[in-house]
Design an enzyme around this catalytic site. Structure first.
Site, PDB file in Angstrom:
ATOM      1  N   GLN A  23      29.216  44.845  40.900  1.00 36.61           N
ATOM      2  CA  GLN A  23      28.829  43.644  40.148  1.00 36.61           C
ATOM      3  C   GLN A  23      29.869  43.379  39.072  1.00 36.61           C
ATOM      4  O   GLN A  23      30.507  44.296  38.576  1.00 36.61           O
ATOM      5  CB  GLN A  23      27.443  43.783  39.522  1.00 36.61           C
ATOM      6  CG  GLN A  23      27.383  44.756  38.355  1.00 36.61           C
ATOM      7  CD  GLN A  23      26.152  44.586  37.485  1.00 36.61           C
ATOM      8  OE1 GLN A  23      25.498  43.550  37.487  1.00 36.61           O
ATOM      9  NE2 GLN A  23      25.828  45.631  36.730  1.00 36.61           N
ATOM     10  N   ASN A  24      30.032  42.091  38.713  1.00 37.14           N
ATOM     11  CA  ASN A  24      30.857  41.771  37.550  1.00 37.14           C
ATOM     12  C   ASN A  24      30.204  40.672  36.719  1.00 37.14           C
ATOM     13  O   ASN A  24      29.098  40.882  36.221  1.00 37.14           O
ATOM     14  CB  ASN A  24      32.320  41.490  37.923  1.00 37.14           C
ATOM     15  CG  ASN A  24      32.562  40.430  38.958  1.00 37.14           C
ATOM     16  OD1 ASN A  24      32.302  40.644  40.147  1.00 37.14           O
ATOM     17  ND2 ASN A  24      33.101  39.282  38.568  1.00 37.14           N
ATOM     18  N   ASP A  25      30.813  39.516  36.540  1.00 38.69           N
ATOM     19  CA  ASP A  25      30.375  38.554  35.525  1.00 38.69           C
ATOM     20  C   ASP A  25      28.884  38.218  35.588  1.00 38.69           C
ATOM     21  O   ASP A  25      28.344  37.950  36.668  1.00 38.69           O
ATOM     22  CB  ASP A  25      31.131  37.234  35.697  1.00 38.69           C
ATOM     23  CG  ASP A  25      32.628  37.376  35.589  1.00 38.69           C
ATOM     24  OD1 ASP A  25      33.116  38.514  35.563  1.00 38.69           O
ATOM     25  OD2 ASP A  25      33.310  36.343  35.562  1.00 38.69           O
ATOM     26  N   GLN A  41      27.794  38.135  39.537  1.00 37.01           N
ATOM     27  CA  GLN A  41      28.763  38.269  40.603  1.00 37.01           C
ATOM     28  C   GLN A  41      28.523  39.598  41.327  1.00 37.01           C
ATOM     29  O   GLN A  41      28.480  40.661  40.699  1.00 37.01           O
ATOM     30  CB  GLN A  41      30.178  38.235  40.037  1.00 37.01           C
ATOM     31  CG  GLN A  41      30.584  36.874  39.472  1.00 37.01           C
ATOM     32  CD  GLN A  41      30.946  35.902  40.587  1.00 37.01           C
ATOM     33  OE1 GLN A  41      32.067  35.870  41.053  1.00 37.01           O
ATOM     34  NE2 GLN A  41      29.979  35.099  41.006  1.00 37.01           N
ATOM     35  N   TRP A  49      35.585  45.185  44.070  1.00 34.37           N
ATOM     36  CA  TRP A  49      35.735  43.737  43.934  1.00 34.37           C
ATOM     37  C   TRP A  49      36.463  43.203  45.158  1.00 34.37           C
ATOM     38  O   TRP A  49      37.536  43.676  45.511  1.00 34.37           O
ATOM     39  CB  TRP A  49      36.508  43.416  42.660  1.00 34.37           C
ATOM     40  CG  TRP A  49      36.589  41.952  42.350  1.00 34.37           C
ATOM     41  CD1 TRP A  49      35.602  41.178  41.822  1.00 34.37           C
ATOM     42  CD2 TRP A  49      37.725  41.098  42.520  1.00 34.37           C
ATOM     43  NE1 TRP A  49      36.040  39.887  41.649  1.00 34.37           N
ATOM     44  CE2 TRP A  49      37.348  39.798  42.072  1.00 34.37           C
ATOM     45  CE3 TRP A  49      39.020  41.289  43.003  1.00 34.37           C
ATOM     46  CZ2 TRP A  49      38.226  38.728  42.099  1.00 34.37           C
ATOM     47  CZ3 TRP A  49      39.892  40.205  43.032  1.00 34.37           C
ATOM     48  CH2 TRP A  49      39.487  38.943  42.582  1.00 34.37           C
ATOM     49  N   ASP A 151      34.763  28.580  36.494  1.00 36.13           N
ATOM     50  CA  ASP A 151      33.772  29.072  35.522  1.00 36.13           C
ATOM     51  C   ASP A 151      33.084  27.956  34.729  1.00 36.13           C
ATOM     52  O   ASP A 151      33.174  27.905  33.492  1.00 36.13           O
ATOM     53  CB  ASP A 151      34.412  30.065  34.550  1.00 36.13           C
ATOM     54  CG  ASP A 151      35.089  31.226  35.229  1.00 36.13           C
ATOM     55  OD1 ASP A 151      34.848  31.420  36.424  1.00 36.13           O
ATOM     56  OD2 ASP A 151      35.867  31.939  34.566  1.00 36.13           O
TER      57      ASP A 151
END
Length: 487
Positions: A23-25, A41, A49, A151
């Site tokens: 997971q990220n953002d 994310q 990623w 974004d």
């Protein structure tokens, strides 16, 4: 006084993370029909990623602490997001229908902006989302360079009734925040001037946020994102390419879509603005919590060891924080949301501990045996006579000062603090969170540091130091308080 905390090992306990994989953002957090929704994310195929496989993971909660995972909200299934559903935001439209604006990487690997709508707004879990065929609703502009266009912020409505959304872009080599307007959330027109443009030295910006805050002194209530009028200011937040989140308080004019900073002396480069956090934190996203009337911040703590291939997961979200404007009108105050208190309701394993430690000594805070801890500590600083004189060069580089004068380097007043996640009696592995006090001109400067140089025995892990000078009148108050969430 130095405290040593041994909370154990394992997965995080109350910091958000999915059951497995990458997971990220944080994306599109919102409160809707009695539940908190958190999107993020997510790579549903593995713990690394992968630009072409990113989806929007989705979890729900009634209290921002306990979460239930749902099926992905968005997956790369259409030509306009065939190579990934990247970051974005969520907005609840009039009538109660939630909408998501997100960056899609299309079949040609071009960054475009898409919209998706909740299929059934009455479903409290918002389990299904539909993407209209008119996507992308905002194609990449001709003057965007480097394919940097992504974004979208949460949308807000101006006093003219039109929706606005901000999208970061590299416009002719300059990192910019573009504003688009729409009457129906489907057809968007770009404003002639950007809301923000950096210098030529900052070509890429990410993860923007724009939200109003109450300017009245002492007010801690949050505001709905479209709030306008007298008695409020706006916070503009941008992430620079150094993966640091910076913000500026100022005045937003929704007629011209312009932003006037409260501290123009800090310049146009976000790297010189204020920061949410001086640690390892990135890609933050805020939302208005209508249930508690507060502004809540989420942020991603990314990986420093190349991902979680061995353990099957990677990345956590920092515990959500409530934010409000400080009395000076230029900086934000933040604190973990109050719901965290429910985790220590019965004080199981609770420890109340008072002690004195000789200079250079340490004592273990006994009794913390679980894998999580919420530690409140007050350090008394009764004597400042031995404080070292601060070299002015360090005023612009507190992180460098933390690295040079680490937790093991004796000083005049300090270091004092906590050694967290400490191994056995040898303390060969630990994370140091500590303070030093310096004399500067006719006052004192308090330096706070996090030292990761001994945080892991594993090779290849980023083990750095972080630091900042605090606005604390230690001469008057004679104490410094520290709250540390260990999970």
């Amino acid at each position: 006084m130095n405290g040593v905390v041994h909370p154990g090992n394992g997965r995080t306990a109350y910091h958000f993370q999915p059951a497995k994989y990458w997971q990220n953002d944080p994306n599109g957090p919102l409160y809707h029909n009695g539940l908190y929704h958190f999107f993020y994310q997510y790579n549903p195929h593995g713990p690394t990623w992968d630009v072409g496989k990113l989806s929007w993971g989705h979890s729900v909660s009634g209290d921002l602490v306990n979460w239930a995972a749902l099926e992905n909200a968005l997956d790369p299934t259409a030509p306009f997001d065939a190579n990934g559903c990247w970051s974005g935001s969520a907005t609840v439209l009039p009538g109660g229908r939630p909408a998501i604006l997100y960056t899609g990487i299309d079949a040609d690997k071009v960054q475009v902006q898409n919209v998706a709508f909740a299929k059934d707004p009455s479903d409290p879990l918002l389990r299904e989302w539909e993407k209209p065929s008119c996507n992308p609703v905002i194609p990449i502009p001709a003057d965007v360079t480097g394919n940097n266009f992504r974004d979208p912020t949460e949308a807000w409505r101006g006093r003219d009734g039109l929706w606005r959304v901000g999208v970061v872009a590299e416009v002719n080599g300059v990192g910019s925040l573009l504003v688009y307007r729409s009457a129906d959330f489907l057809r968007w027109e770009r404003n002639a001037a950007p809301l923000h443009a950096s210098s030529q030295d900052v070509p890429v910006l990410e993860c923007p946020d724009l939200f109003p805050v109450t300017a009245a002194s002492g007010a801690s209530e949050g505001l709905e994102t479209s709030a306008s009028g007298a008695g409020l200011r706006h916070v503009l937040k941008l992430t620079d390419f150094a993966k640091e989140d910076h913000y500026m308080v100022g005045l937003y004019d929704d007629a011209a879509d312009t932003f006037t900073p409260a501290e123009p002396e800090r310049g146009d480069d976000p790297g010189n603005w204020r920061r949410f956090d001086h640690g390892h934190l990135y890609a933050s996203k805020s939302f208005y919590d209508a249930r508690k009337k507060r502004r809540v911040l989420w942020a991603w703590v990314d990986e420093t060891d190349g991902g979680g291939v061995g353990r099957g997961w990677a990345g956590i979200q920092a515990f959500p924080r409530a934010m409000w404007l400080d009395g000076d009108g230029k900086r934000l105050v933040q604190w973990p949301v109050e719901e965290i208190e429910t985790l220590r309701r019965n004080r199981v394993g609770g420890v109340e501990w008072v002690t004195e430690v000789e200079a250079g000594g340490r004592k273990e805070i006994a009794g913390i045996v679980s894998s999580q801890a919420d530690v409140d500590v007050v350090f008394e600083v009764p004597n400042l006579e031995e404080a070292e004189t601060l070299d002015p060069k360090w005023l612009v580089d507190p992180r460098g000062l933390c690295a040079e004068k680490g937790a093991s380097v004796h000083g005049g007043v300090g270091p004092f603090g906590l050694l967290v996640m400490a191994s056995g009696g040898d303390l060969e592995e630990h994370t140091a969170v500590f303070f030093r006090v310096f004399r500067h001109l006719d006052t004192y400067k308090v330096l706070m540091c996090t030292d990761l140089t001994k945080s892991s025995r594993k090779e290849g892990v980023l083990k750095t130091s972080y630091g900042a000078f605090l606005d604390v009148d230690v001469e008057k108050n004679k104490f410094i308080s520290l709250r540390t969430l260990v999970s």
